[in-house]
Design an enzyme around this catalytic site. Structure first.
Site, PDB file in Angstrom:
ATOM      1  N   ARG A  83      23.915  44.977  55.597  1.00 25.76           N
ATOM      2  CA  ARG A  83      24.843  46.006  55.143  1.00 25.76           C
ATOM      3  C   ARG A  83      26.007  45.331  54.424  1.00 25.76           C
ATOM      4  O   ARG A  83      26.770  44.584  55.020  1.00 25.76           O
ATOM      5  CB  ARG A  83      25.367  46.814  56.343  1.00 25.76           C
ATOM      6  N   HIS A 127      34.158  50.998  50.905  1.00 28.54           N
ATOM      7  CA  HIS A 127      34.717  50.341  52.082  1.00 28.54           C
ATOM      8  C   HIS A 127      36.176  49.997  51.787  1.00 28.54           C
ATOM      9  O   HIS A 127      36.560  48.828  51.744  1.00 28.54           O
ATOM     10  CB  HIS A 127      33.898  49.101  52.436  1.00 28.54           C
ATOM     11  N   GLU A 172      34.472  54.271  57.643  1.00 27.70           N
ATOM     12  CA  GLU A 172      35.679  54.516  58.429  1.00 27.70           C
ATOM     13  C   GLU A 172      36.784  55.274  57.691  1.00 27.70           C
ATOM     14  O   GLU A 172      37.895  54.759  57.495  1.00 27.70           O
ATOM     15  CB  GLU A 172      36.227  53.192  58.945  1.00 27.70           C
ATOM     16  N   ASN A 294      30.554  52.922  64.062  1.00 29.05           N
ATOM     17  CA  ASN A 294      31.222  51.633  64.229  1.00 29.05           C
ATOM     18  C   ASN A 294      31.958  51.670  65.557  1.00 29.05           C
ATOM     19  O   ASN A 294      32.863  52.504  65.746  1.00 29.05           O
ATOM     20  CB  ASN A 294      32.232  51.389  63.103  1.00 29.05           C
ATOM     21  N   TYR A 296      34.071  49.459  68.588  1.00 29.27           N
ATOM     22  CA  TYR A 296      34.732  48.233  69.024  1.00 29.27           C
ATOM     23  C   TYR A 296      35.321  48.340  70.426  1.00 29.27           C
ATOM     24  O   TYR A 296      35.211  47.413  71.215  1.00 29.27           O
ATOM     25  CB  TYR A 296      35.824  47.831  68.022  1.00 29.27           C
ATOM     26  N   GLU A 369      28.533  48.951  62.895  1.00 24.96           N
ATOM     27  CA  GLU A 369      29.407  47.806  63.148  1.00 24.96           C
ATOM     28  C   GLU A 369      29.614  47.668  64.644  1.00 24.96           C
ATOM     29  O   GLU A 369      29.834  48.656  65.349  1.00 24.96           O
ATOM     30  CB  GLU A 369      30.789  47.954  62.499  1.00 24.96           C
TER      31      GLU A 369
END
Length: 456
Positions: A83, A127, A172, A294, A296, A369
Protein backbone atom coordinates in the site's frame (compact mmCIF):
# COMPACT_ATOMS: atom_id res chain seq x y z
CA UNK A 1 19.81 -10.71 18.73
CA UNK A 2 16.07 -10.55 19.22
CA UNK A 3 14.30 -13.80 19.96
CA UNK A 4 10.95 -14.58 18.36
CA UNK A 5 7.80 -15.04 20.46
CA UNK A 6 7.60 -18.48 22.02
CA UNK A 7 4.80 -19.81 19.82
CA UNK A 8 4.04 -19.34 16.11
CA UNK A 9 1.17 -17.16 14.97
CA UNK A 10 -2.24 -18.78 14.62
CA UNK A 11 -3.15 -19.85 11.11
CA UNK A 12 -4.77 -17.20 8.89
CA UNK A 13 -6.78 -18.05 5.74
CA UNK A 14 -4.69 -18.92 2.70
CA UNK A 15 -6.14 -15.99 0.72
CA UNK A 16 -5.49 -13.49 3.54
CA UNK A 17 -3.67 -10.41 2.19
CA UNK A 18 -0.39 -9.56 3.91
CA UNK A 19 1.13 -6.18 3.19
CA UNK A 20 2.96 -3.08 4.35
CA UNK A 21 2.04 0.58 3.94
CA UNK A 22 3.76 3.89 3.19
CA UNK A 23 2.73 7.33 1.96
CA UNK A 24 4.17 9.54 -0.75
CA UNK A 25 4.67 12.65 1.36
CA UNK A 26 6.65 10.67 3.93
CA UNK A 27 9.05 8.76 1.68
CA UNK A 28 9.27 10.06 -1.88
CA UNK A 29 11.26 13.28 -1.57
CA UNK A 30 12.03 14.85 -4.97
CA UNK A 31 9.49 17.55 -4.21
CA UNK A 32 10.81 19.90 -6.89
CA UNK A 33 11.58 17.35 -9.60
CA UNK A 34 9.85 16.34 -12.82
CA UNK A 35 7.07 18.89 -12.63
CA UNK A 36 5.67 18.09 -9.17
CA UNK A 37 3.65 20.92 -7.68
CA UNK A 38 3.82 22.10 -4.07
CA UNK A 39 1.71 20.42 -1.44
CA UNK A 40 0.20 21.88 1.71
CA UNK A 41 2.77 19.85 3.66
CA UNK A 42 5.65 21.41 1.72
CA UNK A 43 4.43 24.85 2.72
CA UNK A 44 3.61 23.87 6.31
CA UNK A 45 7.02 22.28 6.92
CA UNK A 46 8.79 25.40 5.63
CA UNK A 47 7.20 27.51 8.38
CA UNK A 48 9.38 27.96 11.44
CA UNK A 49 8.35 25.87 14.43
CA UNK A 50 5.88 23.64 12.62
CA UNK A 51 8.08 20.51 12.57
CA UNK A 52 9.52 19.60 15.96
CA UNK A 53 13.03 18.80 14.75
CA UNK A 54 13.04 21.58 12.15
CA UNK A 55 13.20 19.12 9.24
CA UNK A 56 11.17 18.73 6.07
CA UNK A 57 10.40 16.02 3.49
CA UNK A 58 12.28 17.44 0.52
CA UNK A 59 14.44 14.30 0.49
CA UNK A 60 12.68 12.07 3.03
CA UNK A 61 13.85 8.51 2.22
CA UNK A 62 14.45 9.36 -1.45
CA UNK A 63 12.02 6.67 -2.56
CA UNK A 64 11.43 8.53 -5.83
CA UNK A 65 14.95 7.57 -6.92
CA UNK A 66 15.46 4.44 -4.81
CA UNK A 67 12.17 2.65 -5.42
CA UNK A 68 13.84 -0.37 -7.13
CA UNK A 69 15.79 -1.03 -3.91
CA UNK A 70 12.59 -0.66 -1.87
CA UNK A 71 10.72 -3.08 -4.12
CA UNK A 72 13.50 -5.61 -3.51
CA UNK A 73 12.93 -5.16 0.23
CA UNK A 74 9.24 -5.90 -0.30
CA UNK A 75 10.08 -8.99 -2.31
CA UNK A 76 12.48 -10.20 0.34
CA UNK A 77 9.90 -9.65 3.06
CA UNK A 78 7.45 -11.89 1.24
CA UNK A 79 4.36 -9.68 1.45
CA UNK A 80 1.72 -10.08 -1.22
CA UNK A 81 0.70 -6.41 -1.38
CA UNK A 82 2.16 -2.94 -0.99
CA UNK A 83 0.00 0.00 0.00
CA UNK A 84 1.56 3.26 -1.21
CA UNK A 85 0.02 6.62 -1.96
CA UNK A 86 -0.04 8.60 -5.18
CA UNK A 87 1.00 12.21 -4.65
CA UNK A 88 -1.80 14.36 -6.04
CA UNK A 89 0.56 17.33 -6.71
CA UNK A 90 2.94 15.04 -8.60
CA UNK A 91 0.18 13.99 -10.99
CA UNK A 92 -1.89 17.19 -11.16
CA UNK A 93 0.50 19.91 -9.93
CA UNK A 94 -2.17 22.56 -9.30
CA UNK A 95 -4.79 20.07 -8.12
CA UNK A 96 -6.90 20.70 -11.22
CA UNK A 97 -6.18 21.30 -14.87
CA UNK A 98 -3.01 20.12 -16.56
CA UNK A 99 -1.80 16.57 -15.89
CA UNK A 100 1.92 15.99 -15.35
CA UNK A 101 2.95 13.05 -17.51
CA UNK A 102 6.26 12.63 -15.72
CA UNK A 103 4.44 12.16 -12.44
CA UNK A 104 2.22 9.44 -13.86
CA UNK A 105 5.28 7.83 -15.43
CA UNK A 106 6.83 7.39 -11.98
CA UNK A 107 3.83 5.46 -10.66
CA UNK A 108 3.71 3.49 -13.90
CA UNK A 109 7.29 2.34 -13.27
CA UNK A 110 6.56 1.59 -9.61
CA UNK A 111 3.51 -0.53 -10.43
CA UNK A 112 5.41 -2.47 -13.07
CA UNK A 113 8.31 -3.09 -10.68
CA UNK A 114 5.94 -4.32 -7.97
CA UNK A 115 4.16 -6.72 -10.29
CA UNK A 116 7.49 -8.06 -11.57
CA UNK A 117 8.42 -8.76 -7.94
CA UNK A 118 5.17 -10.59 -7.28
CA UNK A 119 3.75 -7.82 -5.08
CA UNK A 120 0.29 -6.40 -5.79
CA UNK A 121 0.10 -2.60 -5.84
CA UNK A 122 -2.54 -0.99 -3.61
CA UNK A 123 -2.54 2.75 -4.29
CA UNK A 124 -4.11 5.27 -1.94
CA UNK A 125 -5.25 8.30 -3.92
CA UNK A 126 -5.00 10.83 -1.09
CA UNK A 127 -2.78 10.68 1.97
CA UNK A 128 -2.93 14.31 3.18
CA UNK A 129 -0.78 15.99 0.50
CA UNK A 130 -3.35 18.47 -0.82
CA UNK A 131 -1.97 20.49 -3.74
CA UNK A 132 -1.11 23.92 -2.35
CA UNK A 133 -2.84 25.67 -5.24
CA UNK A 134 -6.12 24.13 -4.07
CA UNK A 135 -5.34 24.85 -0.42
CA UNK A 136 -4.99 28.51 -1.28
CA UNK A 137 -8.51 28.39 -2.71
CA UNK A 138 -9.94 26.90 0.48
CA UNK A 139 -8.68 23.33 0.43
CA UNK A 140 -11.09 20.78 1.84
CA UNK A 141 -13.21 23.52 3.36
CA UNK A 142 -14.72 24.11 -0.10
CA UNK A 143 -16.79 21.76 -2.22
CA UNK A 144 -14.77 22.21 -5.39
CA UNK A 145 -11.83 20.30 -3.90
CA UNK A 146 -13.96 17.15 -3.73
CA UNK A 147 -14.84 17.55 -7.41
CA UNK A 148 -11.20 18.11 -8.38
CA UNK A 149 -10.23 15.03 -6.38
CA UNK A 150 -12.64 12.88 -8.39
CA UNK A 151 -11.17 14.20 -11.64
CA UNK A 152 -7.68 13.36 -10.40
CA UNK A 153 -8.85 9.86 -9.39
CA UNK A 154 -10.09 9.34 -12.92
CA UNK A 155 -6.69 10.35 -14.33
CA UNK A 156 -4.80 7.91 -12.10
CA UNK A 157 -7.21 5.06 -12.77
CA UNK A 158 -7.01 5.73 -16.47
CA UNK A 159 -3.25 5.22 -16.37
CA UNK A 160 -2.86 2.44 -13.78
CA UNK A 161 -6.23 0.68 -13.78
CA UNK A 162 -5.18 -2.03 -16.22
CA UNK A 163 -2.74 -3.38 -13.60
CA UNK A 164 -4.18 -2.27 -10.23
CA UNK A 165 -6.89 -4.42 -8.68
CA UNK A 166 -7.35 -2.84 -5.23
CA UNK A 167 -7.82 0.89 -4.67
CA UNK A 168 -8.03 3.15 -1.60
CA UNK A 169 -9.62 6.56 -1.94
CA UNK A 170 -8.75 8.51 1.23
CA UNK A 171 -6.50 8.00 4.22
CA UNK A 172 -7.66 9.13 7.66
CA UNK A 173 -9.94 12.07 6.92
CA UNK A 174 -10.52 12.37 10.68
CA UNK A 175 -6.90 13.31 11.34
CA UNK A 176 -6.75 15.83 8.52
CA UNK A 177 -9.95 17.43 9.79
CA UNK A 178 -8.94 17.49 13.45
CA UNK A 179 -5.19 18.10 13.28
CA UNK A 180 -4.99 20.04 10.02
CA UNK A 181 -8.07 22.23 10.07
CA UNK A 182 -9.27 22.03 13.68
CA UNK A 183 -6.15 22.29 15.86
CA UNK A 184 -3.46 23.48 13.44
CA UNK A 185 -0.96 20.79 14.42
CA UNK A 186 -0.69 19.43 10.84
CA UNK A 187 -0.91 21.02 7.41
CA UNK A 188 -2.56 23.32 6.49
CA UNK A 189 -2.21 24.63 10.05
CA UNK A 190 -5.70 26.04 10.50
CA UNK A 191 -7.17 26.41 14.02
CA UNK A 192 -10.90 26.37 13.32
CA UNK A 193 -12.08 23.91 16.01
CA UNK A 194 -15.65 22.90 15.12
CA UNK A 195 -15.66 25.22 12.10
CA UNK A 196 -13.42 22.58 10.52
CA UNK A 197 -16.41 20.26 10.01
CA UNK A 198 -16.85 21.21 6.32
CA UNK A 199 -13.43 19.59 5.71
CA UNK A 200 -14.83 16.31 7.02
CA UNK A 201 -17.90 16.49 4.79
CA UNK A 202 -15.98 17.46 1.66
CA UNK A 203 -13.41 14.70 2.13
CA UNK A 204 -16.23 12.17 2.45
CA UNK A 205 -17.90 13.64 -0.62
CA UNK A 206 -14.59 13.42 -2.47
CA UNK A 207 -14.37 9.79 -1.44
CA UNK A 208 -17.82 9.03 -2.88
CA UNK A 209 -17.12 10.89 -6.11
CA UNK A 210 -13.80 9.04 -6.45
CA UNK A 211 -15.58 5.70 -5.96
CA UNK A 212 -17.87 6.64 -8.85
CA UNK A 213 -14.87 7.62 -11.00
CA UNK A 214 -13.05 4.36 -10.21
CA UNK A 215 -16.17 2.28 -10.95
CA UNK A 216 -16.50 4.05 -14.30
CA UNK A 217 -12.96 2.89 -15.04
CA UNK A 218 -13.87 -0.71 -14.22
CA UNK A 219 -12.52 -0.98 -10.66
CA UNK A 220 -14.02 -3.84 -8.67
CA UNK A 221 -12.10 -3.66 -5.37
CA UNK A 222 -12.41 -0.27 -3.68
CA UNK A 223 -12.05 0.71 -0.04
CA UNK A 224 -11.01 3.62 2.13
CA UNK A 225 -8.68 3.82 5.14
CA UNK A 226 -10.34 5.32 8.20
CA UNK A 227 -8.60 5.58 11.55
CA UNK A 228 -10.55 3.99 14.39
CA UNK A 229 -10.02 3.00 17.97
CA UNK A 230 -12.22 2.24 20.98
CA UNK A 231 -13.17 5.21 23.13
CA UNK A 232 -13.15 4.46 26.84
CA UNK A 233 -14.91 6.73 29.34
CA UNK A 234 -12.66 7.88 32.19
CA UNK A 235 -15.39 6.97 34.69
CA UNK A 236 -19.04 5.97 34.85
CA UNK A 237 -20.14 9.51 35.69
CA UNK A 238 -22.62 11.17 33.36
CA UNK A 239 -20.14 13.93 32.54
CA UNK A 240 -17.35 11.53 31.55
CA UNK A 241 -19.56 9.17 29.55
CA UNK A 242 -21.12 12.11 27.67
CA UNK A 243 -17.65 13.48 26.85
CA UNK A 244 -16.49 10.04 25.68
CA UNK A 245 -19.62 9.62 23.55
CA UNK A 246 -19.00 12.96 21.85
CA UNK A 247 -15.36 12.13 21.19
CA UNK A 248 -16.35 8.76 19.74
CA UNK A 249 -18.96 10.41 17.54
CA UNK A 250 -16.46 12.92 16.15
CA UNK A 251 -13.47 10.60 15.65
CA UNK A 252 -15.15 7.30 14.78
CA UNK A 253 -18.82 7.50 13.87
CA UNK A 254 -18.65 10.79 11.93
CA UNK A 255 -16.40 9.11 9.36
CA UNK A 256 -17.79 5.57 9.37
CA UNK A 257 -21.55 6.03 9.35
CA UNK A 258 -21.95 8.30 6.31
CA UNK A 259 -19.98 5.72 4.32
CA UNK A 260 -21.57 2.58 5.79
CA UNK A 261 -25.08 3.75 6.65
CA UNK A 262 -25.64 6.75 4.40
CA UNK A 263 -26.35 9.12 7.29
CA UNK A 264 -24.54 11.22 9.84
CA UNK A 265 -24.72 9.96 13.42
CA UNK A 266 -26.31 13.13 14.75
CA UNK A 267 -28.95 15.33 13.11
CA UNK A 268 -27.73 18.49 14.83
CA UNK A 269 -24.22 17.80 13.57
CA UNK A 270 -25.51 17.16 10.05
CA UNK A 271 -27.22 20.54 10.19
CA UNK A 272 -23.84 22.22 10.58
CA UNK A 273 -22.50 20.78 7.35
CA UNK A 274 -22.51 22.64 4.01
CA UNK A 275 -24.28 21.90 0.78
CA UNK A 276 -27.13 19.52 -0.07
CA UNK A 277 -26.19 17.05 2.66
CA UNK A 278 -28.96 14.53 1.95
CA UNK A 279 -28.01 14.31 -1.72
CA UNK A 280 -24.31 14.20 -0.87
CA UNK A 281 -24.86 11.26 1.46
CA UNK A 282 -26.15 9.20 -1.46
CA UNK A 283 -22.76 9.74 -3.10
CA UNK A 284 -20.73 9.29 0.10
CA UNK A 285 -22.39 5.91 0.73
CA UNK A 286 -21.52 4.43 -2.66
CA UNK A 287 -21.07 0.70 -1.87
CA UNK A 288 -17.55 -0.40 -1.00
CA UNK A 289 -15.94 -3.76 -1.60
CA UNK A 290 -14.07 -3.60 1.71
CA UNK A 291 -13.52 -1.20 4.57
CA UNK A 292 -10.03 -0.20 5.71
CA UNK A 293 -9.24 0.32 9.39
CA UNK A 294 -6.10 2.03 10.66
CA UNK A 295 -5.68 1.03 14.30
CA UNK A 296 -3.03 2.19 16.78
CA UNK A 297 -4.54 2.65 20.24
CA UNK A 298 -7.73 3.20 22.26
CA UNK A 299 -8.46 6.61 23.80
CA UNK A 300 -9.51 7.31 27.38
CA UNK A 301 -11.78 10.36 27.51
CA UNK A 302 -13.41 12.36 30.29
CA UNK A 303 -15.07 15.69 30.83
CA UNK A 304 -12.83 18.77 30.90
CA UNK A 305 -11.63 19.87 34.30
CA UNK A 306 -14.06 22.69 35.25
CA UNK A 307 -11.28 24.33 37.27
CA UNK A 308 -8.63 23.87 34.61
CA UNK A 309 -7.21 26.92 32.90
CA UNK A 310 -5.69 27.21 29.45
CA UNK A 311 -4.68 24.52 27.01
CA UNK A 312 -3.65 20.99 27.90
CA UNK A 313 -1.41 18.55 26.07
CA UNK A 314 -2.13 14.97 25.04
CA UNK A 315 0.19 12.76 23.04
CA UNK A 316 2.30 15.77 22.15
CA UNK A 317 -0.72 17.66 20.77
CA UNK A 318 -1.82 20.96 22.25
CA UNK A 319 -5.54 20.85 23.06
CA UNK A 320 -7.52 24.07 23.48
CA UNK A 321 -9.28 24.52 26.80
CA UNK A 322 -12.65 25.07 25.11
CA UNK A 323 -12.94 21.49 23.82
CA UNK A 324 -15.91 19.68 25.43
CA UNK A 325 -13.87 16.54 26.13
CA UNK A 326 -10.44 15.78 27.55
CA UNK A 327 -8.36 12.75 26.54
CA UNK A 328 -6.52 11.19 29.47
CA UNK A 329 -3.43 9.04 29.71
CA UNK A 330 -4.09 5.28 29.76
CA UNK A 331 -2.15 3.67 32.57
CA UNK A 332 -1.13 0.07 33.13
CA UNK A 333 0.06 -0.81 29.62
CA UNK A 334 3.49 -0.73 27.98
CA UNK A 335 4.16 2.29 25.78
CA UNK A 336 5.83 2.85 22.45
CA UNK A 337 8.61 5.41 22.06
CA UNK A 338 5.86 7.77 20.89
CA UNK A 339 4.17 7.34 24.28
CA UNK A 340 1.20 5.46 22.85
CA UNK A 341 -0.24 2.63 24.98
CA UNK A 342 0.12 -0.87 23.53
CA UNK A 343 -3.33 -2.49 23.84
CA UNK A 344 -3.75 -5.35 21.33
CA UNK A 345 -7.05 -6.52 22.85
CA UNK A 346 -8.56 -3.13 21.96
CA UNK A 347 -8.23 -4.10 18.30
CA UNK A 348 -10.43 -7.13 18.98
CA UNK A 349 -12.87 -4.88 20.86
CA UNK A 350 -12.99 -2.39 18.00
CA UNK A 351 -13.64 -4.94 15.28
CA UNK A 352 -16.28 -6.86 17.23
CA UNK A 353 -18.05 -3.60 18.11
CA UNK A 354 -18.09 -2.57 14.43
CA UNK A 355 -19.64 -5.89 13.44
CA UNK A 356 -22.26 -5.53 16.17
CA UNK A 357 -23.01 -1.89 15.34
CA UNK A 358 -23.14 -2.11 11.55
CA UNK A 359 -24.12 -5.71 10.86
CA UNK A 360 -24.44 -6.55 7.19
CA UNK A 361 -23.73 -2.93 6.25
CA UNK A 362 -20.08 -3.53 7.17
CA UNK A 363 -18.21 -4.99 4.19
CA UNK A 364 -15.16 -7.19 4.67
CA UNK A 365 -12.51 -5.40 6.71
CA UNK A 366 -8.83 -4.88 5.91
CA UNK A 367 -6.44 -3.53 8.54
CA UNK A 368 -4.77 -0.90 6.38
CA UNK A 369 -2.38 0.36 9.08
CA UNK A 370 -1.07 -1.02 12.35
CA UNK A 371 2.35 -0.33 13.74
CA UNK A 372 4.51 1.32 16.36
CA UNK A 373 7.45 3.65 16.88
CA UNK A 374 10.57 2.18 18.49
CA UNK A 375 14.25 2.95 18.16
CA UNK A 376 16.88 0.39 17.29
CA UNK A 377 17.50 -2.28 14.70
CA UNK A 378 17.18 -5.19 17.16
CA UNK A 379 13.58 -4.15 17.86
CA UNK A 380 12.11 -6.76 20.19
CA UNK A 381 9.33 -4.37 21.19
CA UNK A 382 8.06 -4.09 17.62
CA UNK A 383 8.04 -7.86 17.25
CA UNK A 384 6.01 -8.17 20.45
CA UNK A 385 3.64 -5.44 19.22
CA UNK A 386 3.01 -7.11 15.87
CA UNK A 387 2.71 -10.56 17.39
CA UNK A 388 0.18 -9.35 19.96
CA UNK A 389 -1.93 -7.43 17.46
CA UNK A 390 -2.00 -10.27 14.96
CA UNK A 391 -3.23 -12.61 17.70
CA UNK A 392 -5.88 -10.04 18.66
CA UNK A 393 -6.90 -9.81 15.00
CA UNK A 394 -7.20 -13.57 14.79
CA UNK A 395 -9.40 -13.53 17.90
CA UNK A 396 -11.73 -11.03 16.23
CA UNK A 397 -11.90 -13.24 13.14
CA UNK A 398 -12.70 -16.27 15.29
CA UNK A 399 -15.53 -14.20 16.80
CA UNK A 400 -17.04 -13.77 13.35
CA UNK A 401 -15.53 -10.54 12.00
CA UNK A 402 -14.75 -10.87 8.28
CA UNK A 403 -11.18 -9.60 8.01
CA UNK A 404 -9.39 -10.11 4.70
CA UNK A 405 -5.98 -8.50 5.17
CA UNK A 406 -3.39 -6.79 7.36
CA UNK A 407 -0.89 -4.07 6.42
CA UNK A 408 1.96 -3.06 8.73
CA UNK A 409 2.82 0.60 9.11
CA UNK A 410 5.43 0.96 7.84
CA UNK A 411 7.89 -0.59 5.40
CA UNK A 412 10.62 1.84 6.38
CA UNK A 413 11.41 4.69 8.74
CA UNK A 414 10.23 7.98 7.27
CA UNK A 415 9.19 11.59 7.77
CA UNK A 416 6.67 11.37 10.58
CA UNK A 417 4.69 14.55 9.88
CA UNK A 418 5.00 17.18 12.64
CA UNK A 419 7.43 14.93 14.52
CA UNK A 420 9.95 15.12 11.68
CA UNK A 421 12.42 12.23 11.76
CA UNK A 422 12.24 11.66 15.52
CA UNK A 423 9.89 8.65 15.29
CA UNK A 424 10.74 5.37 13.61
CA UNK A 425 7.83 3.14 12.54
CA UNK A 426 9.71 1.09 9.94
CA UNK A 427 10.47 -2.58 9.56
CA UNK A 428 13.53 -1.25 7.74
CA UNK A 429 15.92 1.23 9.36
CA UNK A 430 16.90 4.23 7.24
CA UNK A 431 20.09 6.18 7.88
CA UNK A 432 18.84 9.58 6.75
CA UNK A 433 22.36 10.93 6.13
CA UNK A 434 23.32 8.13 3.74
CA UNK A 435 19.90 6.65 2.82
CA UNK A 436 21.27 3.18 3.64
CA UNK A 437 18.43 0.74 4.34
CA UNK A 438 18.94 -1.96 6.99
CA UNK A 439 16.22 -4.53 7.68
CA UNK A 440 15.45 -4.69 11.39
CA UNK A 441 14.85 -7.80 13.46
CA UNK A 442 11.10 -7.21 13.01
CA UNK A 443 11.53 -7.42 9.23
CA UNK A 444 13.16 -10.82 9.58
CA UNK A 445 10.56 -11.97 12.11
CA UNK A 446 7.68 -11.00 9.81
CA UNK A 447 9.41 -12.60 6.82
CA UNK A 448 9.72 -15.87 8.73
CA UNK A 449 6.13 -15.65 10.01
CA UNK A 450 4.82 -15.17 6.47
CA UNK A 451 6.85 -18.13 5.22
CA UNK A 452 5.28 -20.24 7.97
CA UNK A 453 1.80 -19.02 6.97
CA UNK A 454 2.52 -19.92 3.34
CA UNK A 455 3.39 -23.48 4.29
CA UNK A 456 -0.24 -23.99 5.23
Amino acid sequence: MTTAPASPLPRFPRDFVWGVSTSAAQIEGAVEEDGRGRSAWDVFAAQAGRIKDGSDARVATDHYHRYPEDVELLKGLGVGAYRFSVAWPRVVPDGSGAVNKAGLDFYDRLVDALLAAGVKPVPTLFHWDTPQALEERGGWLVRETAEHFAAYADVVAGRLGDRVERWITLNEPAELTLLGYGLGQHAPGRELLFDALPAAHHQLLGHGLAVQALRARGATSIGMANSHGPTWAASATEADTAAADLYDLLLNRLFAEPVLLGRYPDEELAGLLPGPVADDLKVISEPLDWYGVNYYQPTLVGAPDPEGAGASHFGGIRLPAELPFAPREIEGYPRTDFGWPVVPEALTELLVSFRERYGDRLPPVVITENGCSYEGIDDAERIAFLDGHLRALHTAMAAGVDVRGYFVWSLMDNFEWAEGYARRFGLVHVDYATQVRTPKASYHWLRDALREQARG
